[in-house]
Design a protein around this motif. Sequence first.
Motif, PDB file in Angstrom:
ATOM      1  N   SER A  73       0.828  -1.195   0.000  1.00  7.51           N
ATOM      2  CA  SER A  73       0.000   0.000   0.000  1.00  7.51           C
ATOM      3  C   SER A  73       0.874   1.262   0.000  1.00  7.51           C
ATOM      4  CB  SER A  73      -0.902  -0.006   1.236  1.00  7.51           C
ATOM      5  OG  SER A  73      -1.599   1.200   1.357  1.00  7.51           O
ATOM      6  N   GLY A  74       1.934   1.235   0.797  1.00  3.40           N
ATOM      7  CA  GLY A  74       2.854   2.365   0.851  1.00  3.40           C
ATOM      8  C   GLY A  74       3.551   2.607  -0.472  1.00  3.40           C
ATOM      9  N   ALA A  75       3.890   1.533  -1.167  1.00  4.85           N
ATOM     10  CA  ALA A  75       4.542   1.665  -2.476  1.00  4.85           C
ATOM     11  C   ALA A  75       3.625   2.384  -3.452  1.00  4.85           C
ATOM     12  CB  ALA A  75       4.948   0.299  -3.007  1.00  4.85           C
ATOM     13  N   ASP A  76       2.348   2.046  -3.436  1.00  4.25           N
ATOM     14  CA  ASP A  76       1.384   2.729  -4.310  1.00  4.25           C
ATOM     15  C   ASP A  76       1.296   4.214  -3.975  1.00  4.25           C
ATOM     16  OD1 ASP A  76       0.789   0.357  -5.643  1.00  4.25           O
ATOM     17  OD2 ASP A  76      -0.988  -0.059  -4.413  1.00  4.25           O
ATOM     18  N   THR A  77       1.198   4.511  -2.688  1.00  3.34           N
ATOM     19  CA  THR A  77       1.133   5.907  -2.244  1.00  3.34           C
ATOM     20  C   THR A  77       2.390   6.656  -2.654  1.00  3.34           C
ATOM     21  OG1 THR A  77      -0.248   5.280  -0.365  1.00  3.34           O
ATOM     22  CG2 THR A  77       0.893   7.395  -0.208  1.00  3.34           C
ATOM     23  N   LEU A  78       3.548   6.037  -2.451  1.00  4.51           N
ATOM     24  CA  LEU A  78       4.815   6.685  -2.785  1.00  4.51           C
ATOM     25  C   LEU A  78       4.950   6.892  -4.288  1.00  4.51           C
ATOM     26  CD1 LEU A  78       7.502   7.826  -1.842  1.00  4.51           C
ATOM     27  CD2 LEU A  78       8.429   5.491  -1.921  1.00  4.51           C
ATOM     28  N   ARG A  79       4.549   5.912  -5.088  1.00  4.83           N
ATOM     29  CA  ARG A  79       4.631   6.068  -6.555  1.00  4.83           C
ATOM     30  C   ARG A  79       3.787   7.245  -7.026  1.00  4.83           C
ATOM     31  NH1 ARG A  79       5.279   0.398  -6.602  1.00  4.83           N
ATOM     32  NH2 ARG A  79       3.036   0.020  -6.547  1.00  4.83           N
ATOM     33  N   ARG A  80       2.588   7.363  -6.484  1.00  8.82           N
ATOM     34  CA  ARG A  80       1.733   8.496  -6.871  1.00  8.82           C
ATOM     35  C   ARG A  80       2.385   9.827  -6.485  1.00  8.82           C
ATOM     36  NH1 ARG A  80      -2.164   5.091  -4.810  1.00  8.82           N
ATOM     37  NH2 ARG A  80      -2.385   6.325  -2.918  1.00  8.82           N
ATOM     38  N   ALA A  81       2.949   9.876  -5.295  1.00  9.82           N
ATOM     39  CA  ALA A  81       3.551  11.122  -4.809  1.00  9.82           C
ATOM     40  C   ALA A  81       4.794  11.496  -5.600  1.00  9.82           C
ATOM     41  CB  ALA A  81       3.877  10.996  -3.323  1.00  9.82           C
ATOM     42  N   THR A  82       5.671  10.533  -5.866  1.00 11.32           N
ATOM     43  CA  THR A  82       6.917  10.851  -6.569  1.00 11.32           C
ATOM     44  C   THR A  82       6.678  11.166  -8.040  1.00 11.32           C
ATOM     45  OG1 THR A  82       7.358   8.488  -6.927  1.00 11.32           O
ATOM     46  CG2 THR A  82       8.427   9.540  -5.026  1.00 11.32           C
ATOM     47  N   ALA A  83       5.624  10.613  -8.622  1.00  9.56           N
ATOM     48  CA  ALA A  83       5.327  10.880 -10.034  1.00  9.56           C
ATOM     49  C   ALA A  83       5.046  12.363 -10.264  1.00  9.56           C
ATOM     50  CB  ALA A  83       4.146  10.038 -10.492  1.00  9.56           C
ATOM     51  N   LYS A  84       4.456  13.017  -9.293  1.00  9.25           N
ATOM     52  CA  LYS A  84       4.147  14.450  -9.408  1.00  9.25           C
ATOM     53  C   LYS A  84       5.417  15.287  -9.554  1.00  9.25           C
ATOM     54  CE  LYS A  84       0.203  14.168  -6.298  1.00  9.25           C
ATOM     55  NZ  LYS A  84      -0.308  14.598  -4.990  1.00  9.25           N
ATOM     56  N   PHE A  85       6.523  14.806  -8.977  1.00  7.70           N
ATOM     57  CA  PHE A  85       7.747  15.596  -8.912  1.00  7.70           C
ATOM     58  C   PHE A  85       8.899  15.009  -9.714  1.00  7.70           C
ATOM     59  CE2 PHE A  85       5.439  16.312  -4.897  1.00  7.70           C
ATOM     60  CZ  PHE A  85       5.190  17.668  -5.047  1.00  7.70           C
ATOM     61  N   ASN A  86       8.637  13.926 -10.440  1.00  8.59           N
ATOM     62  CA  ASN A  86       9.677  13.295 -11.255  1.00  8.59           C
ATOM     63  C   ASN A  86      10.880  12.878 -10.392  1.00  8.59           C
ATOM     64  OD1 ASN A  86      10.420  12.308 -13.764  1.00  8.59           O
ATOM     65  ND2 ASN A  86      11.558  14.138 -14.292  1.00  8.59           N
ATOM     66  N   ILE A  87      10.564  12.213  -9.284  1.00  7.94           N
ATOM     67  CA  ILE A  87      11.570  11.743  -8.328  1.00  7.94           C
ATOM     68  C   ILE A  87      11.635  10.226  -8.400  1.00  7.94           C
ATOM     69  CG2 ILE A  87      12.100  11.535  -5.858  1.00  7.94           C
ATOM     70  CD1 ILE A  87      10.868  14.332  -5.509  1.00  7.94           C
ATOM     71  N   ASP A  88      12.842   9.688  -8.437  1.00  8.79           N
ATOM     72  CA  ASP A  88      13.028   8.242  -8.511  1.00  8.79           C
ATOM     73  C   ASP A  88      12.866   7.593  -7.143  1.00  8.79           C
ATOM     74  OD1 ASP A  88      13.589   8.252 -11.256  1.00  8.79           O
ATOM     75  OD2 ASP A  88      15.737   8.509 -10.920  1.00  8.79           O
ATOM     76  N   ILE A  89      12.497   6.318  -7.169  1.00  8.77           N
ATOM     77  CA  ILE A  89      12.392   5.513  -5.954  1.00  8.77           C
ATOM     78  C   ILE A  89      13.430   4.404  -6.045  1.00  8.77           C
ATOM     79  CG2 ILE A  89      10.949   3.976  -4.577  1.00  8.77           C
ATOM     80  CD1 ILE A  89       8.505   5.362  -5.925  1.00  8.77           C
ATOM     81  N   ARG A  90      14.288   4.321  -5.038  1.00  8.64           N
ATOM     82  CA  ARG A  90      15.240   3.205  -4.948  1.00  8.64           C
ATOM     83  C   ARG A  90      14.711   2.260  -3.878  1.00  8.64           C
ATOM     84  NH1 ARG A  90      21.210   5.715  -4.407  1.00  8.64           N
ATOM     85  NH2 ARG A  90      20.614   5.278  -2.272  1.00  8.64           N
ATOM     86  N   GLU A  91      14.209   1.107  -4.310  1.00 12.63           N
ATOM     87  CA  GLU A  91      13.627   0.151  -3.378  1.00 12.63           C
ATOM     88  C   GLU A  91      14.730  -0.656  -2.705  1.00 12.63           C
ATOM     89  OE1 GLU A  91      10.530  -3.495  -3.715  1.00 12.63           O
ATOM     90  OE2 GLU A  91       9.933  -1.590  -4.632  1.00 12.63           O
TER      91      GLU A  91
END
Length: 87
Positions: free
Chosen positions: A20-38
């Motif tokens: 659930s957190g991954a989904d929330t984080l993906r939505r949030a980072t997409a707005k700012f063009n920020i990468d996620i390093r899992e």
Amino acid sequence: MADRPYVDFITKANCPLCESGADTLRRATAKFNIDIREVDIFDDDDIYDAYSTRVPVVLAPNGSVIDEGKLSQAKLTPALLRLKVSG
């Protein structure tokens, strides 16, 4: 060209809160063009010791905790905006 800003997402397999957190984080980072390093907590003993009972955890590049547990857009958005501006 500068590298894109990123956050570390500390997670583990078979963790509904992490999914659930991954989904929330993906939505949030997409707005700012920020990468996620899992990062899986089982890949590093120090990470496991620090975060095993706190996952999911979102870390800024400097290692500070942005959000943890049940991630929220309300906490993530301002921190990601600051990261984007400073990155």
